[in-house]
Design an enzyme around this catalytic site. Structure first.
Site, PDB file in Angstrom:
ATOM      1  N   SER A   1       4.094   4.046  -3.695  1.00 28.02           N
ATOM      2  CA  SER A   1       4.194   4.660  -5.020  1.00 28.02           C
ATOM      3  C   SER A   1       5.630   4.709  -5.538  1.00 28.02           C
ATOM      4  O   SER A   1       6.065   5.691  -6.141  1.00 28.02           O
ATOM      5  CB  SER A   1       3.586   6.073  -5.003  1.00 28.02           C
TER       6      SER A   1
ATOM      7  N   GLY B   1      -0.302   3.566  -3.065  1.00 23.01           N
ATOM      8  CA  GLY B   1      -1.296   3.549  -4.152  1.00 23.01           C
ATOM      9  C   GLY B   1      -1.884   4.916  -4.455  1.00 23.01           C
ATOM     10  O   GLY B   1      -2.895   5.024  -5.146  1.00 23.01           O
TER      11      GLY B   1
ATOM     12  N   GLU C   1      -3.063  -2.041   4.850  1.00 23.76           N
ATOM     13  CA  GLU C   1      -4.429  -2.397   4.414  1.00 23.76           C
ATOM     14  C   GLU C   1      -5.024  -3.462   5.334  1.00 23.76           C
ATOM     15  O   GLU C   1      -6.217  -3.443   5.635  1.00 23.76           O
ATOM     16  CB  GLU C   1      -4.388  -2.870   2.952  1.00 23.76           C
TER      17      GLU C   1
ATOM     18  N   ASN D   1       4.374  -6.750  -4.149  1.00 20.18           N
ATOM     19  CA  ASN D   1       3.181  -7.114  -3.378  1.00 20.18           C
ATOM     20  C   ASN D   1       2.006  -7.050  -4.354  1.00 20.18           C
ATOM     21  O   ASN D   1       1.537  -5.980  -4.715  1.00 20.18           O
ATOM     22  CB  ASN D   1       2.997  -6.122  -2.224  1.00 20.18           C
TER      23      ASN D   1
ATOM     24  N   HIS E   1       0.779  -5.206   6.887  1.00 14.20           N
ATOM     25  CA  HIS E   1       0.500  -4.219   5.834  1.00 14.20           C
ATOM     26  C   HIS E   1      -0.633  -3.300   6.306  1.00 14.20           C
ATOM     27  O   HIS E   1      -1.587  -3.744   6.939  1.00 14.20           O
ATOM     28  CB  HIS E   1       0.111  -4.921   4.525  1.00 14.20           C
TER      29      HIS E   1
ATOM     30  N   LYS F   1      -1.011  -7.923  -4.040  1.00 11.04           N
ATOM     31  CA  LYS F   1      -2.315  -7.665  -3.410  1.00 11.04           C
ATOM     32  C   LYS F   1      -3.381  -8.608  -4.004  1.00 11.04           C
ATOM     33  O   LYS F   1      -3.052  -9.726  -4.387  1.00 11.04           O
ATOM     34  CB  LYS F   1      -2.696  -6.195  -3.551  1.00 11.04           C
TER      35      LYS F   1
ATOM     36  N   GLU G   1       6.301   2.003   5.090  1.00 10.88           N
ATOM     37  CA  GLU G   1       5.353   2.415   4.051  1.00 10.88           C
ATOM     38  C   GLU G   1       4.425   3.490   4.612  1.00 10.88           C
ATOM     39  O   GLU G   1       3.479   3.173   5.341  1.00 10.88           O
ATOM     40  CB  GLU G   1       4.505   1.223   3.614  1.00 10.88           C
TER      41      GLU G   1
HETATM   42  C1  PEP Z   1       2.140  -1.535  -1.015  1.00  9.34           C
HETATM   43  O1  PEP Z   1       0.936  -1.701  -0.996  1.00  9.34           O
HETATM   44  O2  PEP Z   1       2.904  -2.226  -0.350  1.00  9.34           O
HETATM   45  C2  PEP Z   1       2.654  -0.479  -1.883  1.00  9.34           C
HETATM   46  C3  PEP Z   1       3.821   0.020  -1.668  1.00  9.34           C
HETATM   47  O3  PEP Z   1       1.826  -0.070  -2.862  1.00  9.34           O
HETATM   48  P1  PEP Z   1       2.157   0.966  -4.038  1.00  9.34           P
HETATM   49  O4  PEP Z   1       3.558   0.676  -4.494  1.00  9.34           O
HETATM   50  O5  PEP Z   1       1.150   0.705  -5.049  1.00  9.34           O
HETATM   51  O6  PEP Z   1       2.050   2.323  -3.412  1.00  9.34           O
END
Ligand code: PEP
Length: 644
Positions: free
Chosen positions: A606, A566, A490, A401, A488, A403, A560
């Site tokens: 992460s 992040g 966000e 992803n 997601h 972003k 998630e």
């Molecule tokens: C995400 O935003 O889908 C995600 C998993 O981010 P990260 O791997 O950076 O935590």
């Protein structure tokens, strides 16, 4: 033990309901009279007028059908929750009612089995207490009832039973009860019974008398003791008697006169009604008085005809089924009519078996055989596939992803590098990169989508139109992309995407053939409050559990935890596995185990090359959705290699 108890209770209830419904359907008029007795006992005499009679008859027919159908449903275990609850409601109403009957004794016999089985009020109460207990057991664990018919075929039993029982009621009303449980049934020796009563023995003929109308003389003995044949035209209430067959009745009277057989009209009506009947029909036969209730018991037809031979009932006909001129062409001594029909009950039972029991038994056997062969086939398939190591594995995926990172040139460079790397060294899992909209069309030009799938990070919740700045699912699809990330955290948080909006997006994405990677997950506060399961369940229910099984199968779930995205904080492999297993279990609850077993559930938050192997080794974690670590080919490749 629980299953055995439920099934014993279910069979006891089923047999009782079927018997009770059937005997009522066989004699709807008898049930109507019983309902009227109840209304009288309750002081509701205003409901027993002519309209009330029709109402009581309708209730009798419906009651018989409902009882019979519930019994059949319980027997076959059809609509198990509904039928067990209906049985419980009926028993919960009937048991207090019979307690009142037992205590107050306003009616001598409750009539629950018509005239077939006559119980005292106390016997009825105990019977109902047992049935109520059985109904409680079955209603508590309805799904423990073992099916005798599969769900796909149960509609046949439902319709067949309903039509059958209504047809029985209809036919019994048109003709007369197909099974006669009363003391005046064909074959009954009235003479012997009546004489015994006269000798002081207990007898059902206590209210049977025949009094001449003109002089009031009791001629019961004379009628019953007369040798040879006697016709009795039974019309409890002449005012209400059906007059559609007057010619046939007169023809019968003439026939009786021609051959010297006595012919009496029996009624409970007075002189006035008799003379009106004579005026209307031209009837010459003598009328005698008999108790009205007894007449209604003798034959369920007004009028109906009874033929006695030496005091034995050898024939009974409703006014709709009277013998006609073809039957009356010779004296009774030489005719079929003059003989006791030997096997009428056996023939009727055989008819019942042939028309109802046999078809259902055959259907049930065929259905069970079909279910059994299906089960055997499935077992064989499982066995074969296990032996051939062909157990279907759900798809493993590592999805990036990006972003809002990288300009077009940098994005193309990264996609190219990944493309070359994975072409050279084929991955052991599905790989997807989800990029900003602006990159999609360019990357789609060179990306080998057999190795790396391309997806968007979002799409609009509207199909098209004046929505400045939005990109529709159709537009995404037209770039050559195959996937889209939806839900997601966000977007939920910064762009206030609600479950309803996401539901629309999922529908539009699927309509345009995009595969949805649907994100769910809890915040730190929710995790700390122990609400993670509740949150993910609500997110699934709010946006994707509305889908059909077929459409849900196309969804990839990404769990998630927001607190891990992040932040560098990863959920431990155990924490992630625990909630992945929970997610799979609620999918199984909703769509069944097979769908749950086939659903790919990714972990995101992460995830890096260092922790991916431990996470992906867990049985319910089928790969990852990778944010930060998907922006460098080497990092991303390191995670993909966790499947090596
Ligand atoms: C995400 O935003 O889908 C995600 C998993 O981010 P990260 O791997 O950076 O935590």
């Amino acid at each position: 033990m629980k299953q055995i108890a439920v099934n014993i209770c279910r069979l006891v209830l089923a047999v009782t309901f079927i018997l009770s419904g059937f005997v009522k359907a066989v004699d709807p008029l008898g049930t109507q009279y019983k309902i009227e007795d109840y209304l009288q006992a309750l002081g509701l005499t205003s409901l027993t007028g002519p309209m009330g009679s029709w109402g009581a008859l309708a209730v009798a027919v419906v009651l018989a059908a409902v009882e019979f159908c519930i019994g059949i449903f319980l027997l076959f275990a059809i609509r198990r929750r509904l039928s067990s609850r209906l049985a419980l409601v009926i028993m919960a109403v009937m048991t207090p009612l019979t307690l009142w009957l037992a205590l107050a004794n306003p009616i001598s016999d409750c009539g629950c089995f018509g005239d077939a089985i006559v119980l005292t009020n106390w016997q009825t109460l105990w019977k109902n207490v047992v049935l109520l207990a059985a109904a409680i057991v079955v209603a508590k664990w309805p799904l423990q009832m073992v099916r005798f018919i599969s769900e796909s075929n149960q509609w046949i039993v439902i319709n067949y039973s309903a039509v059958f029982i209504l047809a029985i009621s209809g036919w019994s009303l048109y003709d007369r009860p197909q099974f006669d449980f009363r003391p005046y049934h064909v074959g009954s020796d009235l003479r012997t019974g009546w004489n015994k009563m006269m000798d002081g023995e207990e007898s059902p003929f206590a209210d049977f008398f025949i009094e001449r109308m003109d002089d009031g003389e009791d001629i019961t003995e004379q009628v019953l003791n007369s040798e040879g044949y006697t016709f009795l035209l039974v019309a409890p209430y002449l005012e209400k008697a059906d007059d559609s067959q007057l010619d046939l009745i007169n023809q019968l009277y003439e026939y009786a006169q021609d051959y010297g057989y006595p012919f009496y009209g029996l009624t409970a009506s007075g002189e006035k009604a008799v003379s009106q009947w004579r005026d209307l029909t031209g009837a010459d036969y003598p009328f005698c008085q008999t108790d009205g209730t007894t007449l209604k018991t003798i034959i369920r037809s007004n009028p109906g005809l009874l033929l006695l031979k030496d005091g034995v009932v050898i024939g009974k006909w409703s006014h709709n089924m009277l013998p006609n001129e073809y039957d009356l062409d010779k004296p009774l001594e030489e005719s079929e009519l003059g003989r006791l029909p030997g096997d009428s009950v056996a023939r009727r039972i055989l008819g019942l078996l042939m028309w109802f029991v046999l078809p259902l038994v055959l259907l049930s056997i065929a259905d069970r055989l079909w279910a059994w062969t299906k089960w055997i086939r499935k077992r064989k398939d499982n066995y074969n596939s296990i032996n051939k190591k062909e157990v279907k594995m759900r798809k493993k995926i590592v999805a990036g992803n990006w972003k809002m990172n990288m300009n077009l040139q940098d994005g193309i460079a990264l996609a190219k590098e990944l493309n070359e790397t994975l072409k050279a060294e084929k991955p052991n899992c599905g790989v997807v990169i989800c990029t900003p909209f602006i990159h999609l069309a360019s990357i789609a030009q060179f990306l080998d989508q057999n190795i790396i799938g391309l997806g968007a990070e979002n799409c609009a919740d509207k199909e098209k139109g004046a929505f400045t700045g939005e990109v529709s699912a159709e537009m995404v699809k037209s770039t050559g992309a195959q996937y889209v990330i939806l839900g997601h955290s966000e977007r939920r948080e910064y762009y206030k995407e609600t479950p309803e909006i996401l539901k629309e997006k999922v529908l539009l994405a699927q309509k345009n053939d995009l595969k949805v990677i649907f994100c769910i997950g809890e915040s730190l506060a929710e995790r700390e409050a122990g609400k993670q399961n509740e949150v993910v369940k609500a997110e699934l229910e709010g946006s994707v559990f509305n889908l059909s099984e077929e459409d849900f199968r196309k969804i990839v779930i990404a769990y998630e935890p927001i607190w891990a995205i992040g932040t560098g904080k990863t959920a431990t492999a155990e924490q992630a596995e625990e909630i992945h297993a929970y997610i799979r279990s609620i999918i199984a609850e909703k769509y069944g185990q097979a769908v749950a077993d086939d659903t790919t559930i990714l972990y995101g938050g992460s995830c890096k090359a260092s922790n991916a192997p431990e996470l992906f080794a867990k049985p319910d974690i089928d790969g990852g959705l990778i944010g930060g670590a998907s922006l460098k080919a080497a990092d991303f490749k390191g995670i993909i290699d966790a499947f090596k």
